[in-house]
Enzyme design. Structure first.
Site, PDB file in Angstrom:
ATOM      1  N   ASN A   1     -22.839   9.724  15.988  1.00  0.00           N
ATOM      2  CA  ASN A   1     -23.232   8.588  15.146  1.00  0.00           C
ATOM      3  C   ASN A   1     -24.495   7.907  15.663  1.00  0.00           C
ATOM      4  OD1 ASN A   1     -21.363   9.013  13.227  1.00  0.00           O
ATOM      5  ND2 ASN A   1     -20.113   7.213  13.618  1.00  0.00           N
TER       6      ASN A   1
ATOM      7  N   LYS B   1       0.832  -1.200   0.000  1.00  0.00           N
ATOM      8  CA  LYS B   1       0.000   0.000   0.000  1.00  0.00           C
ATOM      9  C   LYS B   1       0.871   1.257   0.000  1.00  0.00           C
ATOM     10  CE  LYS B   1      -4.120   1.607   2.347  1.00  0.00           C
ATOM     11  NZ  LYS B   1      -4.938   1.487   3.549  1.00  0.00           N
TER      12      LYS B   1
ATOM     13  N   CYS C   1     -19.276   2.482   9.968  1.00  0.00           N
ATOM     14  CA  CYS C   1     -19.256   3.298  11.192  1.00  0.00           C
ATOM     15  C   CYS C   1     -20.499   3.189  12.051  1.00  0.00           C
ATOM     16  CB  CYS C   1     -19.035   4.757  10.816  1.00  0.00           C
ATOM     17  SG  CYS C   1     -17.572   4.990   9.816  1.00  0.00           S
TER      18      CYS C   1
HETATM   19  C1  UGA Z   1     -20.994   8.138   9.055  1.00  0.00           C
HETATM   20  C2  UGA Z   1     -21.343   9.560   9.527  1.00  0.00           C
HETATM   21  O1  UGA Z   1     -22.343  10.129   8.673  1.00  0.00           O
HETATM   22  C3  UGA Z   1     -20.109  10.460   9.527  1.00  0.00           C
HETATM   23  O2  UGA Z   1     -20.451  11.736  10.051  1.00  0.00           O
HETATM   24  C4  UGA Z   1     -19.033   9.796  10.396  1.00  0.00           C
HETATM   25  O3  UGA Z   1     -17.859  10.561  10.451  1.00  0.00           O
HETATM   26  C5  UGA Z   1     -18.718   8.427   9.833  1.00  0.00           C
HETATM   27  O4  UGA Z   1     -19.911   7.637   9.842  1.00  0.00           O
HETATM   28  C6  UGA Z   1     -17.657   7.806  10.713  1.00  0.00           C
HETATM   29  O5  UGA Z   1     -17.970   7.526  11.878  1.00  0.00           O
HETATM   30  O6  UGA Z   1     -16.516   7.708  10.294  1.00  0.00           O
HETATM   31  P1  UGA Z   1     -20.636   6.979   6.682  1.00  0.00           P
HETATM   32  O7  UGA Z   1     -20.387   5.712   7.404  1.00  0.00           O
HETATM   33  O8  UGA Z   1     -19.737   7.366   5.567  1.00  0.00           O
HETATM   34  O9  UGA Z   1     -20.608   8.242   7.699  1.00  0.00           O
HETATM   35  O10 UGA Z   1     -22.107   6.845   6.113  1.00  0.00           O
HETATM   36  P2  UGA Z   1     -23.404   7.760   6.105  1.00  0.00           P
HETATM   37  O11 UGA Z   1     -23.399   8.680   4.976  1.00  0.00           O
HETATM   38  O12 UGA Z   1     -23.666   8.303   7.452  1.00  0.00           O
HETATM   39  O13 UGA Z   1     -24.511   6.627   5.807  1.00  0.00           O
HETATM   40  C7  UGA Z   1     -24.726   5.580   6.758  1.00  0.00           C
HETATM   41  C8  UGA Z   1     -25.878   4.707   6.320  1.00  0.00           C
HETATM   42  O14 UGA Z   1     -27.110   5.422   6.420  1.00  0.00           O
HETATM   43  C9  UGA Z   1     -25.780   4.232   4.883  1.00  0.00           C
HETATM   44  O15 UGA Z   1     -26.215   2.885   4.818  1.00  0.00           O
HETATM   45  C10 UGA Z   1     -26.733   5.159   4.146  1.00  0.00           C
HETATM   46  O16 UGA Z   1     -27.252   4.625   2.968  1.00  0.00           O
HETATM   47  C11 UGA Z   1     -27.812   5.351   5.193  1.00  0.00           C
HETATM   48  N1  UGA Z   1     -28.600   6.592   5.031  1.00  0.00           N
HETATM   49  C12 UGA Z   1     -28.006   7.810   5.166  1.00  0.00           C
HETATM   50  C13 UGA Z   1     -29.964   6.495   4.801  1.00  0.00           C
HETATM   51  O17 UGA Z   1     -30.525   5.378   4.702  1.00  0.00           O
HETATM   52  N2  UGA Z   1     -30.693   7.649   4.697  1.00  0.00           N
HETATM   53  C14 UGA Z   1     -30.135   8.875   4.828  1.00  0.00           C
HETATM   54  O18 UGA Z   1     -30.880   9.892   4.763  1.00  0.00           O
HETATM   55  C15 UGA Z   1     -28.751   8.964   5.064  1.00  0.00           C
END
Ligand code: UGA
Length: 437
Positions: free
Chosen positions: A206, A38, A258
């Site tokens: 979260n 990597k 996450c």
């Molecule tokens: C999440 C948090 O949003 C970030 O702020 C955080 O920093 C990150 O985890 C982390 O702890 O590192 P992420 O895991 O990239 O980010 O994903 P999200 O965009 O939060 O989505 C999480 C899940 O919720 C996905 O399955 C997504 O499809 C779902 N989701 C999200 C919905 O079903 N509806 C929504 O309106 C938003």
């Protein structure tokens, strides 16, 4: 801004984004990773995760000499003012966060850290980890602070460079201030606090996001039953700034690397501390129940008519946990696929981000490189990831390949009229539908 010498240990999406963005802000950054292959690839600016803008930023950092990649962790920290630990903290036994990588690195660097360095926990770690790392280091001249990341996968560079807030917590205000100063150019609201508060802030964020999603998915079920429309209801409540419109899109459950990990880790520490947190349990259970309900809905409408899906062929559109990533970790699509498979379904899946063979998925799905191939002879389509590409598909062609008419739009991304014109029946989440079959 004062230029700092920064070491970043771990080059996952958090570490690599942190390193490349800090270099773009003018700091001198050395990123270390234990995987020599990597490191070699990163030296050529080859980034193996799908993260918009990151390869370009890595290239810029390499070109300006502000960003370096090394395989030798102790060497990376020898000259550093600030050392970021961006290590994996996977879900361990009983849901607790597994801190093995953090502990191992603390042992590796303890004798190498320069006098007065600040070690920063960036990855999500349980409350008390800053103290634990300080104890493992056994270096009274080195401070440990918590500076949690709030980066969304697929938007990590944007989120790093345009943060809503920066949270830094530690026992020594001077060390926390030194870390906060790295971000001076970003002009974000700053919360300087103690380590425990910073650590808990990340879990609280979260958990709250997951709670919002479980709420939205439950609300969607109410809408289906009571003849309401989830989009209108969430718009109606979302204009209230105390509620906010973001993160209320219903779907096939929430997942990713996450939210599931962090909610389980928080539950596990609550249980260990004898604290009941019914809201947290309900948030997690609601997600599981919601997915089971969706599977039930698919089964209830299948040609078998007996709740089983024995031999029923289904096309799955989207497998990754959200659009814009290639990440399958804790993907809701996979959770649903597993349940469909348990009921005997034959699954043909297409995902625009999965272009290479995936032997790890072969027991679950047949992965194909074209949505039309997935539709061939299938009884129904399930949209499980919100790829915008699915809106633009040639739905007449999909209809011609299908052996049925039903499209379960579990991401609410498709156009109702467009599908009707193609002779298909679209069922979304959170608005009334008539049972087919
Ligand atoms: C999440 C948090 O949003 C970030 O702020 C955080 O920093 C990150 O985890 C982390 O702890 O590192 P992420 O895991 O990239 O980010 O994903 P999200 O965009 O939060 O989505 C999480 C899940 O919720 C996905 O399955 C997504 O499809 C779902 N989701 C999200 C919905 O079903 N509806 C929504 O309106 C938003």
């Amino acid at each position: 801004m004062t230029e700092r010498r920064v070491a970043v240990i771990g080059t996952g999406y958090v570490g690599l984004t942190t390193g490349a963005c800090l270099a773009s802000l003018g700091h001198r950054v050395v990123c270390a990773d234990a995987d020599p292959g990597k490191v070699e690839r990163l030296r050529r600016a080859e980034v193996d995760i799908l993260e918009p803008g990151l390869p370009e930023l890595v290239q810029e950092g390499l070109d300006s000499d502000l960003l370096q990649f090394v395989g030798d962790t102790p060497a990376a920290v020898r000259d550093a003012d600030v050392v970021f630990l961006c290590l994996p903290t996977p879900m361990g036994a009983g849901g607790a966060a597994d801190l093995a990588a953090v502990e191992a690195v603390a042992g590796e660097i303890r004798a190498e850290l320069p006098h007065g360095a600040v070690v920063v926990n960036k990855s999500t770690v349980p409350v008390g980890t800053a103290d634990r790392v300080a104890a493992l280091l056994g270096r009274p001249d080195v401070s440990v602070v918590s500076n949690p990341e709030f980066l969304r996968e697929g938007r990590a560079v944007h989120d790093f460079l345009h943060p809503d807030r920066i949270v830094v917590g530690g026992a020594e205000a001077e060390a926390a201030r030194r870390v906060a100063e790295l971000y001076t150019d970003l002009a974000a609201p700053l919360v300087v606090t103690d380590a425990a508060s910073a650590e808990l802030t990340k879990y609280a964020a979260n958990f709250f996001l997951a709670m919002k999603l479980s709420f939205a998915n439950n609300l969607a079920t109410l809408c289906e039953r009571f003849g309401a429309d989830i989009g209108d209801v969430t718009a109606g409540i979302g204009h209230d700034p105390r509620i906010g419109a973001a993160f209320l899109q219903p779907g096939p459950g929430w997942g990713g690397s996450c939210l599931p990990k962090d909610t389980h880790a928080l539950l596990s520490v609550c249980e260990a501390a004898g604290i009941d947190f019914p809201l947290l349990r309900a948030t997690i259970e609601t997600n599981v129940e919601h997915q089971a309900r969706l599977v039930e809905r698919v089964a209830a409408q299948s040609s078998r008519g007996d709740g089983s899906l024995d031999g029923v062929r289904l096309a799955l559109y989207g497998l990754v946990f959200k659009a814009g990533t290639a990440d399958l970790r804790d993907s809701p699509a996979l959770a649903i696929a597993r349940q469909l498979r348990e009921r005997g379904a034959e699954l043909y899946a297409y995902d625009p981000a999965l272009t290479e063979a995936r032997p790890d998925l072969s027991d679950l799905v047949t992965l194909v490189d074209d949505p039309l191939k997935a539709a061939e002879g299938a009884e129904a389509v399930l949209v499980l990831t919100e790829w915008p590409d699915f809106l633009e598909l040639d739905w007449e062609e999909v209809a011609a390949r299908l052996d049925g008419r039903l499209v379960h739009d579990f991401r609410n991304v498709l156009d109702q009229e467009r599908l009707e014109r193609a002779g298909l029946v679209r069922q979304s989440i959170g608005s009334p539908y008539t049972m087919a079959g």
